[in-house]
Scaffold this motif. Sequence first.
Motif, mmCIF file in Angstrom:
data_model
loop_
_atom_site.group_PDB
_atom_site.id
_atom_site.type_symbol
_atom_site.label_atom_id
_atom_site.label_comp_id
_atom_site.label_asym_id
_atom_site.label_seq_id
_atom_site.Cartn_x
_atom_site.Cartn_y
_atom_site.Cartn_z
ATOM 1 N N GLU A 244 0.820 -1.217 0.000
ATOM 2 C CA GLU A 244 0.000 0.000 0.000
ATOM 3 C C GLU A 244 0.856 1.272 0.000
ATOM 4 O O GLU A 244 1.898 1.334 0.654
ATOM 5 C CB GLU A 244 -0.874 0.053 1.254
ATOM 6 C CG GLU A 244 -1.996 -0.947 1.338
ATOM 7 C CD GLU A 244 -2.821 -0.727 2.599
ATOM 8 O OE1 GLU A 244 -3.788 -1.483 2.791
ATOM 9 O OE2 GLU A 244 -2.521 0.192 3.387
ATOM 10 N N THR A 245 0.358 2.284 -0.702
ATOM 11 C CA THR A 245 0.947 3.625 -0.674
ATOM 12 C C THR A 245 -0.158 4.660 -0.557
ATOM 13 O O THR A 245 -1.181 4.558 -1.241
ATOM 14 C CB THR A 245 1.761 3.911 -1.951
ATOM 15 O OG1 THR A 245 2.924 3.086 -1.973
ATOM 16 C CG2 THR A 245 2.197 5.372 -2.023
ATOM 17 N N ILE A 246 0.042 5.666 0.313
ATOM 18 C CA ILE A 246 -0.854 6.823 0.408
ATOM 19 C C ILE A 246 -0.223 7.939 -0.418
ATOM 20 O O ILE A 246 0.681 8.636 0.043
ATOM 21 C CB ILE A 246 -1.039 7.287 1.860
ATOM 22 C CG1 ILE A 246 -1.447 6.118 2.755
ATOM 23 C CG2 ILE A 246 -2.068 8.419 1.947
ATOM 24 C CD1 ILE A 246 -1.340 6.429 4.243
ATOM 25 N N ALA A 247 -0.688 8.107 -1.635
ATOM 26 C CA ALA A 247 -0.108 9.102 -2.548
ATOM 27 C C ALA A 247 -0.898 10.407 -2.447
ATOM 28 O O ALA A 247 -1.689 10.739 -3.332
ATOM 29 C CB ALA A 247 -0.093 8.578 -3.981
ATOM 30 N N ASP A 248 -0.656 11.139 -1.363
ATOM 31 C CA ASP A 248 -1.384 12.392 -1.147
ATOM 32 C C ASP A 248 -0.472 13.608 -1.151
ATOM 33 O O ASP A 248 -0.932 14.728 -0.888
ATOM 34 C CB ASP A 248 -2.165 12.336 0.164
ATOM 35 C CG ASP A 248 -1.268 12.184 1.393
ATOM 36 O OD1 ASP A 248 -0.068 11.898 1.229
ATOM 37 O OD2 ASP A 248 -1.776 12.351 2.522
ATOM 38 N N GLY A 249 0.815 13.415 -1.429
ATOM 39 C CA GLY A 249 1.744 14.528 -1.404
ATOM 40 C C GLY A 249 2.198 14.909 -0.011
ATOM 41 O O GLY A 249 2.977 15.855 0.144
ATOM 42 N N PRO A 254 7.559 12.427 -3.566
ATOM 43 C CA PRO A 254 7.272 11.862 -4.891
ATOM 44 C C PRO A 254 8.284 10.823 -5.351
ATOM 45 O O PRO A 254 7.915 9.843 -6.012
ATOM 46 C CB PRO A 254 7.280 13.094 -5.806
ATOM 47 C CG PRO A 254 6.891 14.229 -4.914
ATOM 48 C CD PRO A 254 7.490 13.903 -3.573
ATOM 49 N N ALA A 255 9.560 11.006 -5.001
ATOM 50 C CA ALA A 255 10.571 10.033 -5.404
ATOM 51 C C ALA A 255 10.334 8.680 -4.739
ATOM 52 O O ALA A 255 10.600 7.630 -5.336
ATOM 53 C CB ALA A 255 11.966 10.553 -5.060
ATOM 54 N N VAL A 256 9.821 8.682 -3.498
ATOM 55 C CA VAL A 256 9.524 7.431 -2.804
ATOM 56 C C VAL A 256 8.316 6.761 -3.438
ATOM 57 O O VAL A 256 8.284 5.533 -3.615
ATOM 58 C CB VAL A 256 9.305 7.691 -1.300
ATOM 59 C CG1 VAL A 256 8.883 6.411 -0.580
ATOM 60 C CG2 VAL A 256 10.577 8.253 -0.671
ATOM 61 N N VAL A 257 7.305 7.545 -3.794
ATOM 62 C CA VAL A 257 6.135 6.994 -4.488
ATOM 63 C C VAL A 257 6.576 6.332 -5.784
ATOM 64 O O VAL A 257 6.195 5.182 -6.088
ATOM 65 C CB VAL A 257 5.101 8.099 -4.763
ATOM 66 C CG1 VAL A 257 3.965 7.566 -5.637
ATOM 67 C CG2 VAL A 257 4.546 8.664 -3.458
ATOM 68 N N ALA A 328 4.011 12.236 -9.864
ATOM 69 C CA ALA A 328 5.289 11.782 -9.310
ATOM 70 C C ALA A 328 6.116 11.009 -10.323
ATOM 71 O O ALA A 328 7.261 10.653 -10.039
ATOM 72 C CB ALA A 328 5.046 10.924 -8.075
ATOM 73 N N GLY A 329 5.550 10.716 -11.488
ATOM 74 C CA GLY A 329 6.279 10.015 -12.530
ATOM 75 C C GLY A 329 5.861 8.588 -12.761
ATOM 76 O O GLY A 329 6.503 7.864 -13.534
ATOM 77 N N VAL A 330 4.765 8.148 -12.119
ATOM 78 C CA VAL A 330 4.254 6.796 -12.338
ATOM 79 C C VAL A 330 3.431 6.796 -13.634
ATOM 80 O O VAL A 330 2.587 7.673 -13.825
ATOM 81 C CB VAL A 330 3.375 6.343 -11.161
ATOM 82 C CG1 VAL A 330 2.795 4.959 -11.423
ATOM 83 C CG2 VAL A 330 4.179 6.345 -9.863
ATOM 84 N N PRO A 331 3.647 5.837 -14.534
ATOM 85 C CA PRO A 331 2.817 5.761 -15.741
ATOM 86 C C PRO A 331 1.335 5.633 -15.401
ATOM 87 O O PRO A 331 0.976 4.961 -14.427
ATOM 88 C CB PRO A 331 3.337 4.503 -16.452
ATOM 89 C CG PRO A 331 4.727 4.306 -15.927
ATOM 90 C CD PRO A 331 4.686 4.784 -14.499
ATOM 91 N N LEU A 332 0.487 6.281 -16.202
ATOM 92 C CA LEU A 332 -0.950 6.277 -15.917
ATOM 93 C C LEU A 332 -1.504 4.865 -15.826
ATOM 94 O O LEU A 332 -2.314 4.561 -14.935
ATOM 95 C CB LEU A 332 -1.699 7.075 -16.989
ATOM 96 C CG LEU A 332 -3.236 7.056 -16.875
ATOM 97 C CD1 LEU A 332 -3.697 7.652 -15.554
ATOM 98 C CD2 LEU A 332 -3.858 7.801 -18.058
ATOM 99 N N LEU A 333 -1.106 3.977 -16.718
ATOM 100 C CA LEU A 333 -1.649 2.626 -16.707
ATOM 101 C C LEU A 333 -1.330 1.927 -15.388
ATOM 102 O O LEU A 333 -2.184 1.233 -14.819
ATOM 103 C CB LEU A 333 -1.085 1.821 -17.887
ATOM 104 C CG LEU A 333 -1.865 0.564 -18.273
ATOM 105 C CD1 LEU A 333 -3.280 0.915 -18.721
ATOM 106 C CD2 LEU A 333 -1.140 -0.192 -19.377
ATOM 107 N N GLN A 334 -0.122 2.123 -14.858
ATOM 108 C CA GLN A 334 0.219 1.498 -13.585
ATOM 109 C C GLN A 334 -0.532 2.139 -12.433
ATOM 110 O O GLN A 334 -0.967 1.456 -11.502
ATOM 111 C CB GLN A 334 1.724 1.555 -13.307
ATOM 112 C CG GLN A 334 2.090 0.799 -12.029
ATOM 113 C CD GLN A 334 3.551 0.831 -11.670
ATOM 114 O OE1 GLN A 334 4.327 1.590 -12.237
ATOM 115 N NE2 GLN A 334 3.957 0.002 -10.716
#
Length: 384
Positions: A244-249, A254-257, A328-334
């Motif tokens: 799990e990741t909480i991607a809320d900024g 962002p580098a860790v996400v 953060a640089g994660v591809p949209l599909l992922q």
Amino acid sequence: MAGVLAVPALVRGDRVLTPDRELVDGWVVVEQDRIVEVGGGAAPAGLAGGPRHAVLAPGFVDVHNHGGGGAAFGDGPEAAIVARDAHLRKGTTTVVASLVTESIEVLTEQVRALRPLVEAGELGGIHLEGPWLSERWCGAHPPALLVDPATADVEALAAAAGDALVMVTLAPERDGALEATRLLVSCGVRVAVGHTDATFDQTRAAVEAGASVATHLYNGERPLHHREPGPTLALLTDERVWVETIADGVHQHPAVVRDTARRAGGRWVLVSDAMAAALADDGRYLLGRLDVQVLDGVARLVGEDGGPGSIAGSTLSMDRAVRTAVAAGVPLLQAVHAATAAPAAAMGWSDVGRLEAGRVADLVGLDDELHVQGVMRAGGWVAG
């Protein structure tokens, strides 16, 4: 909030994310509450025309959510529906109601109150985040209520919740934790490792006992160290564990996400860890028994001196989690996979999380900036 479509209908997207692949100029055919066909290019003729979206994806699946819209899941069935609906309007078509640490007696009452909503299909399940956590890494959980997982208590809560209990977070270093893990797994419950001071070896032992989820990796746990890597590395590198990741900024840089998404791959799961203030105004709230101040969308415990304390959940919605991950640089599909197919697979659900024939017609339409344009749940459009 939604009425099932009476006749087969066509929903189109410039980009349709199934989410294993992207279909350009794609479409989904919906009949009653099910998807009957998915494709790209020329669509089947003779169907009722529906809306077109820049991006069409499966409805979001949030497996760690404490509330929203000013309401908490622990406050009873009416509050639970308020929270569910707030997130539903932002594209979360399946939500697990997470309960924070309380006494065994109170938790038993809470799961009994929520169980009918799960059995009716209004909620995806119940998640107990506590009371079997570490005092050292308790975060927004009352330390005085944290206890070892006694077998009688585990059995009592599992019996009260029945099949509605889908996940329990615990600290594997606590006395009886491995036995509790095996017991819960034997009941079909996912066990997550979180809020823990466990060593690398203790964490690996929990996974061997059946633990399969990392509760908000990096947050609420012993930090990574080169001589004692602790739980983080044990969970991140084990192919049996959903991360799990909480991607809320706020919770992670962002580098860790981006790095977590890269290393976890298809096991990466976005969660909101939302509390009542999600999709609501700033102000004072309760998270369980604890006072929380929300300022500029960031929830923190109110310290003894009245100042800000530990982060107390988030005010995140899953659509914003996807946008934050992409930024953060994660591809949209992922990112979409992590908000749909991955959490569904982590819970063992086959009906949701993908756009495939035979699955429930849960869809979210997004614009070019990934803001929600429309939501379909079980074949019916949700009122905005």
